[in-house]
Design an enzyme around this catalytic site. Structure first.
Site, mmCIF file in Angstrom:
data_model
loop_
_atom_site.group_PDB
_atom_site.id
_atom_site.type_symbol
_atom_site.label_atom_id
_atom_site.label_comp_id
_atom_site.label_asym_id
_atom_site.label_seq_id
_atom_site.Cartn_x
_atom_site.Cartn_y
_atom_site.Cartn_z
ATOM 1 N N SER A 1 6.724 9.125 -3.004
ATOM 2 C CA SER A 1 6.473 7.946 -2.178
ATOM 3 C C SER A 1 6.215 8.329 -0.727
ATOM 4 O O SER A 1 5.133 8.136 -0.211
ATOM 5 C CB SER A 1 7.654 6.982 -2.259
ATOM 6 O OG SER A 1 7.486 5.907 -1.359
ATOM 7 N N SER B 1 1.208 11.820 -1.980
ATOM 8 C CA SER B 1 1.721 10.555 -2.513
ATOM 9 C C SER B 1 1.302 10.349 -3.961
ATOM 10 O O SER B 1 0.154 10.604 -4.335
ATOM 11 C CB SER B 1 1.191 9.382 -1.690
ATOM 12 O OG SER B 1 1.937 9.211 -0.517
ATOM 13 N N ASP C 1 7.493 1.059 -4.863
ATOM 14 C CA ASP C 1 6.335 1.906 -4.565
ATOM 15 C C ASP C 1 5.873 2.566 -5.849
ATOM 16 O O ASP C 1 6.026 3.766 -6.044
ATOM 17 C CB ASP C 1 6.667 2.946 -3.499
ATOM 18 C CG ASP C 1 5.397 3.595 -2.937
ATOM 19 O OD1 ASP C 1 4.283 3.153 -3.304
ATOM 20 O OD2 ASP C 1 5.521 4.544 -2.138
#
Length: 390
Positions: free
Chosen positions: A359, A344, A262
């Site tokens: 994440s 995020s 990610d």
């Protein structure tokens, strides 16, 4: 980003939105003219904003927060040497906030000389059954399994000397979850724990605030690198256009990976540039980023994002596999820090050392929760990037 009194549009843009840690380029005059009182003292252990967040979220006084950061810096510096000293008997290490020391786990194979050397270096020593290599091998076997939605994550817990599988409480009797747990136990030393909810990413639809935008998704900048910034991969795919808080073009995603990983990075141009600071939500500049030394399990850590700003907690686990609805993401670090949609990609920092980009997780900043980040050094190595530092 909220308009900040006395700052030009260019200076606000230079700090790059959403309270994330940005870093190093040459500051233009408009940014250099920020009042001296807003800048982080080069000798200070952390910015006032970070210390305030540690006081609020960890229940520390300012002096206790400063002492803890100093102890964590010593533990961070000691950790690589301790691993080398322990050799094949190494069972992992973590920071113990009560003693203010790094604890190093070793198996009975470690000789008296090894134990003495570790203690003389300032570490506490604990004897355990399994080496880190054995635990990592067991964890890698779990990574090859197909996990159902009711399994939230799994990681090596060095203090417990086991692989911990986290199961969503309401799903612990699910047949697929039980089958996964049986296979996990067969893979090696495994302990099952329950968590309140399943993890999810923290992207959000377009709303006001201090964002960067990719289509209808709002996320937060992580750390500046030479030529751009790093952020979360689920925020956008390669080639997607990125716009800033006031709608102007910043750049495009140059690399992105999700799930599996990610992380992503975005080039910066068109009048946007980077500076070696983190916004303090009212003061520009604030916290300087001086490096990316990896903090040990147990260390304090703070996060900044475009939705919930500053929050702090502890590092709970490393190399954790997180089972999102979109697929598993590997090599994540788990923390006790809360986050919400839009956070995020934002920055995780320990003292003045960059740690990673937000994440996902579970919970929120009203009732609490846990959040994972992708370690920044992994992102830098993957894309051949260089972190901007003060």
């Amino acid at each position: 980003m909220r308009r900040r009194t006395g700052l030009t549009h260019a200076a606000v843009a230079a700090a790059l939105l959403i309270g994330s840690w940005t870093a190093a380029g040459t500051l233009p005059a408009s940014a250099q003219e920020a009042p001296a009182s807003t800048a982080a003292d080069a000798s200070a252990p952390a910015s006032p904003a970070l210390l305030d967040a540690m006081r609020r979220d960890l229940g520390l006084t300012r002096a206790e927060a400063e002492d803890r950061l100093a102890a964590e810096r010593r533990a961070t510096a000691l950790a690589p040497t301790a691993r080398k000293t322990a050799g094949s008997a190494y069972g992992g290490a973590w920071f113990d906030a009560r003693s203010g020391r790094l604890t190093v786990a070793v198996t009975p194979d470690a000789g008296a000389t090894t134990v003495r050397t570790l203690r003389e270096s300032g570490a506490a020593v604990r004897t355990v059954e399994h080496t880190e290599q054995q635990l990592d091998t067991a964890k890698s076997r779990l990574d090859r399994l197909d996990a159902p939605a009711g399994v939230a994550s799994w990681a090596v817990d060095p203090a417990a000397n086991t692989v911990v599988v986290n199961v969503v409480e309401d799903a612990r009797t699910d047949n697929d979850v039980r089958a996964f747990v049986r296979k996990a136990r067969a893979a090696g030393p495994v302990t099952v724990r329950t968590v309140a909810d399943a993890p999810s990413t923290f992207a959000a639809g377009t709303v006001g605030g201090d964002p960067y935008y990719t289509g209808n998704v709002r996320c937060s900048i992580g750390f500046s690198v030479h030529g751009g910034f790093v952020t979360a991969g689920h925020c956008g795919g390669v080639g997607q256009q990125v716009r800033g808080w006031e709608g102007s073009y910043i750049g495009n995603f140059q690399g992105s990976s999700f799930p599996g990983n990610d992380y992503a990075w975005v080039n910066v141009g068109s009048g946007w540039w980077t500076v070696p600071v983190v916004l303090g939500w009212g003061t520009v500049p604030d916290q300087l980023v001086r490096g990316s030394a990896e903090a040990p399990v147990g260390a304090s850590i703070c996060r900044s994002g475009s939705t919930t700003r500053w929050h702090c907690g502890r590092v709970l686990a490393k190399n954790e596999t997180v089972n999102y609805a979109q697929g598993a993401v590997h090599q994540m670090t788990k923390t006790s820090v809360c986050a919400e949609g839009g956070d995020s990609g934002g920055s995780f920092i320990s003292g003045d050392q960059a740690q990673g980009v937000t994440s996902g997780g579970w919970g929120n900043c009203s009732s609490g929760g846990e959040t994972w980040f992708q370690p920044v050094n992994e992102i830098l190595n993957r894309y051949g990037l260089t972190l901007h530092t003060a």
